[in-house]
Design an enzyme around this catalytic site. Structure first.
Site, short mmCIF file in Angstrom:
data_model
loop_
_atom_site.label_atom_id
_atom_site.label_comp_id
_atom_site.label_asym_id
_atom_site.label_seq_id
_atom_site.Cartn_x
_atom_site.Cartn_y
_atom_site.Cartn_z
N HIS A 212 52.48 12.85 38.44
CA HIS A 212 51.26 13.10 37.65
C HIS A 212 50.89 11.99 36.68
O HIS A 212 49.81 12.00 36.12
CB HIS A 212 51.38 14.42 36.88
CG HIS A 212 52.25 14.33 35.66
ND1 HIS A 212 53.63 14.29 35.72
CD2 HIS A 212 51.95 14.24 34.34
CE1 HIS A 212 54.12 14.19 34.50
NE2 HIS A 212 53.13 14.15 33.64
C1 UD1 Z 1 49.94 15.60 29.55
C2 UD1 Z 1 50.79 14.71 28.63
C3 UD1 Z 1 52.03 14.26 29.37
C4 UD1 Z 1 52.79 15.42 30.02
C5 UD1 Z 1 51.81 16.22 30.86
C6 UD1 Z 1 52.47 17.43 31.48
C7 UD1 Z 1 49.49 13.34 27.03
C8 UD1 Z 1 48.99 11.98 26.72
N1 UD1 Z 1 50.06 13.50 28.25
O1 UD1 Z 1 49.52 14.77 30.62
O2 UD1 Z 1 52.89 13.63 28.44
O3 UD1 Z 1 53.82 14.90 30.81
O4 UD1 Z 1 50.73 16.66 30.03
O5 UD1 Z 1 51.64 18.03 32.45
O6 UD1 Z 1 49.35 14.23 26.22
N2 UD1 Z 1 43.60 19.06 33.81
C9 UD1 Z 1 43.14 20.17 34.43
N3 UD1 Z 1 43.54 21.39 33.94
C10 UD1 Z 1 44.37 21.51 32.88
C11 UD1 Z 1 44.81 20.33 32.25
C12 UD1 Z 1 44.43 19.12 32.72
O7 UD1 Z 1 42.40 20.13 35.39
O8 UD1 Z 1 44.69 22.64 32.50
C13 UD1 Z 1 43.21 17.74 34.37
C14 UD1 Z 1 42.01 17.13 33.72
O9 UD1 Z 1 41.33 16.43 34.70
C15 UD1 Z 1 42.60 16.15 32.74
C16 UD1 Z 1 43.84 15.69 33.47
O10 UD1 Z 1 44.29 16.84 34.18
O11 UD1 Z 1 41.73 15.13 32.42
C17 UD1 Z 1 44.93 15.19 32.58
O12 UD1 Z 1 45.23 16.14 31.57
P1 UD1 Z 1 45.78 15.66 30.15
O13 UD1 Z 1 46.07 16.83 29.32
O14 UD1 Z 1 44.85 14.64 29.58
O15 UD1 Z 1 47.10 14.87 30.49
P2 UD1 Z 1 48.29 15.17 31.52
O16 UD1 Z 1 48.23 14.16 32.62
O17 UD1 Z 1 48.35 16.61 31.91
#
Ligand code: UD1
Length: 370
Positions: free
Chosen positions: A202
């Site tokens: 991820h």
């Molecule tokens: C975040 C943490 C990372 C952790 C990971 C666990 C930061 C910088 N990163 O990364 O350290 O390892 O969580 O999963 O805080 N999205 C959805 N649904 C959700 C959440 C996210 O569709 O419920 C999608 C969105 O497109 C979003 C992308 O996932 O832009 C990334 O989500 P984000 O919370 O920004 O970071 P993670 O990659 O999940």
């Protein structure tokens, strides 16, 4: 004493579970969810499966650029802390929610403790590295999960406000492992226990570049057994953008797993391939070999003990790494004994913050102080 836990992303819900249990009857414990993760499979299922009480407040911040997301959390947390006036703010891990919690707390002169303090990848490309370094240096109390983490804190001059606690992920893993016959993961047709690998990918460094992601998926597709690939929303989104089919060769894409299902799937696998910090350690605790697709790891003990191997640029080495002989048995417990959460609560109850503006503001009382 009133303690406010701030969580927002999947691994933080897992860490919250043993803390919420350990708080019962010992402190008034409130939970603020920033809303960083919001899909049911990324958030609600963890509260449900791990028996965590619903958050007292959900800021509903959602996704966005780092600045937008962290800024919105900062504003929301400031109001929340003004409303709740906690004696301690407890920040977890290294996500944007962690950094926002620490910043909002220190600006209001509220004592803040950082759970999982002192981890370092020394990779400044990782947003998590900045989040954890800044949070450690803002915190009044650094709760270290391992000796290695404590050594990093001491080297950075934070030894007087740091305590070795052990890792709360060990607490939750042991508890769920011992009950996990209740929640066997549903294996896709033709996939048998001990004849598959479990994979998760991820991180932006592995998913954002089409070329890199293609090479990783190709490496997984050519493994010698089926690969259950639990697909994080970022992976799904990037694969679609890059026009990349995840359903290739040995790869069997599946929806993100809840925590008990993940533990079950890891335990019955032949090995784990991941870029997740948590899963590397869970594999080690379950004594399942792990191959980590990253240039480095914060959990260096897993590599030193032989249970984790890093593969980065040369993805052609993936197959060989995954098929390596079973690592040597070990009873080492670098991540504690499964009772870290109780120690966290005891430490918070006993630590005295003298003056939030003093250079060394926290007095650690009792055993475990360093
Ligand atoms: C975040 C943490 C990372 C952790 C990971 C666990 C930061 C910088 N990163 O990364 O350290 O390892 O969580 O999963 O805080 N999205 C959805 N649904 C959700 C959440 C996210 O569709 O419920 C999608 C969105 O497109 C979003 C992308 O996932 O832009 C990334 O989500 P984000 O919370 O920004 O970071 P993670 O990659 O999940």
């Amino acid at each position: 004493m009133r303690i406010v836990s701030v969580v927002g992303a999947r691994p933080q819900f897992v860490k919250l579970a043993p803390i919420a249990r350990a708080m019962l009857g010992r402190a008034e414990h409130l939970v603020v969810h920033t809303g960083q993760h919001y899909d049911q499979a990324m958030s609600e299922v963890f509260f449900r499966d791990l028996g965590i009480p619903a958050p007292d407040l959900n800021l509903g911040v959602g996704s966005g650029s780092h600045g937008q997301q962290t800024g919105a959390m900062l504003a929301g947390l400031e109001s929340a802390f003004e409303r709740f006036r906690p004696d301690w703010v407890l920040a977890y891990g290294d996500t944007n929610s962690t950094l926002a919690a620490a910043l909002a707390a220190v600006k209001l002169h509220l004592p803040v403790a950082h759970l999982e303090a002192g981890l370092r990848s020394f990779n400044r490309r990782m947003p998590e590295e900045h989040n954890r370094v800044l949070t450690d240096h803002a915190a009044d109390l650094c709760l270290a999960p391992s000796e290695v983490a404590l050594a990093h804190l001491r080297r950075e001059g934070l030894g007087s406000r740091s305590v070795l606690i052990g890792d709360v992920m060990t607490d939750v893993l042991y508890r769920v492992r011992d009950q996990q016959h209740l929640t066997p993961v549903a294996l896709p047709l033709g996939v048998e226990p001990k004849h598959y690998y479990l994979a998760t990918i991820h991180r932006p460094d592995n998913t954002d570049s089409a070329e890199r992601l293609r090479a990783i998926v190709d490496g997984l597709a050519h493994l010698d057994h089926p690969v259950l690939l639990a697909v994080h929303p970022r992976l799904a989104a990037r694969a679609a953008e890059h026009g990349l089919d995840l359903n290739v060769g040995a790869v069997r894409p599946i929806a993100p797993l809840g925590y008990p299902e993940l533990v079950n799937a890891a335990q019955h696998s032949l090995g784990v391939v991941t870029d997740s910090g948590g899963l590397q350690k869970e594999a080690f605790l379950l004594r399942v070999a792990c191959t980590t697709i990253r240039p480095e790891t914060e959990w260096t003990e897993t590599v030193e003990l032989g249970w984790n191997t890093l593969v980065d640029r040369d993805l052609s080495a993936l197959g060989e790494a995954v098929r390596r002989p079973t690592p040597p048995a070990t009873d080492a417990q670098p991540y504690g004994d499964g009772h870290a959460a109780e120690r966290v609560v005891t430490t918070l109850l006993n630590a005295t913050v003298l003056d939030a503006n003093a250079p060394s503001a926290t007095v650690l009382n009792g055993p475990g102080s360093h």
